[in-house]
Enzyme design. Structure first.
Site, short mmCIF file in Angstrom:
data_model
loop_
_atom_site.label_atom_id
_atom_site.label_comp_id
_atom_site.label_asym_id
_atom_site.label_seq_id
_atom_site.Cartn_x
_atom_site.Cartn_y
_atom_site.Cartn_z
N CYS A 48 0.82 -1.21 0.00
CA CYS A 48 0.00 0.00 0.00
C CYS A 48 0.86 1.26 0.00
O CYS A 48 0.45 2.29 -0.55
CB CYS A 48 -0.93 0.01 1.20
SG CYS A 48 -2.19 -1.29 1.14
N THR A 49 2.03 1.20 0.59
CA THR A 49 2.93 2.34 0.57
C THR A 49 3.30 2.69 -0.87
O THR A 49 3.30 3.85 -1.27
CB THR A 49 4.19 2.06 1.39
OG1 THR A 49 3.82 1.77 2.74
CG2 THR A 49 5.14 3.26 1.39
#
Length: 224
Positions: A48-49
């Site tokens: 997700c980063t």
């Protein structure tokens, strides 16, 4: 995040939430824009980063298309702000945190759930922490597209951008986009449009692909 019962064409729940840019009401946040809501299992997750970095880099492209992005995670706003600092420091995809979408905290709204037939939103705990969703809403606040990803597979924001181009084109023109369509490619005339009306609407011309059956329903025209 999950929205059981929220089907294509259903209206988005008008939730209120605290975000990294203040408190919002979802419909007011969208205004007359298109909107993308994408969920994350939690902050500081590696896949997700990278997704937030990519979303930030593409933010100008979405903005050109009148699209607002907002992200949902299960952690606090303070955690969201700390997370932004981390991936901004890493300069992932060359993007800064300030260019990223809003981050909604589920502590203020719970994981989004849409109760079928009631039009009401209620808060629940996280039931599917390994899933990531993408919801695309139109200016009418109705759901145009929903995609569910496993947490181990990063979302393809180039594809999401392509889908937005298709959704916007087909929302305002009587066309559909065929398999693997990209902006600038020919589009398909919708089957419900009679030939004579189609010729008036598409002055660039219409061509039909020949099929073994002899049926002439694959009608194409240059992108309007």
């Amino acid at each position: 995040a999950d929205m059981p019962g929220l089907l294509l064409g259903d209206e988005a729940p008008n939730f209120e939430a605290d975000t990294t840019q203040g408190r919002i009401r979802f419909h007011d946040f969208l205004g007359d824009s298109w909107g993308i809501l994408f969920s994350h299992p939690r902050d500081f997750t590696p896949v997700c980063t990278t997704e937030l970095g990519r979303a930030a880099k593409l933010a100008p492209e979405f903005s050109k298309r009148n699209v607002k992005m907002i992200a949902l995670s299960i952690d606090s706003v303070q955690d969201h702000l700390s997370w932004c600092k981390v991936w901004a420091l890493w300069r992932l995809q060359g993007a800064a945190c300030a260019a990223a979408s809003l981050q909604v905290t589920s502590q203020s709204m719970g994981v989004l759930k849409f109760r079928a037939g009631t039009g009401k939103v209620f808060s629940v705990s996280v039931e599917h922490p390994t899933k990531s969703r993408v919801f695309v809403f139109g200016p009418d606040k109705k759901l145009k597209l929903s995609i569910l990803y496993p947490a181990t597979t990063g979302r393809n924001f180039d594809e999401i951008l392509r889908v937005v181009d298709s959704l916007q084109l087909t929302a305002y023109k009587k066309v559909a986009t065929p398999v693997d369509w990209k902006p600038g490619d020919s589009v398909m005339v919708v089957p419900t449009l009679p030939d004579e009306e189609a010729k008036k609407l598409f002055p660039k011309g219409i061509f039909t692909k020949e099929l073994p059956s002899g049926k002439k329903y694959l009608r194409y025209t240059p992108q309007p």
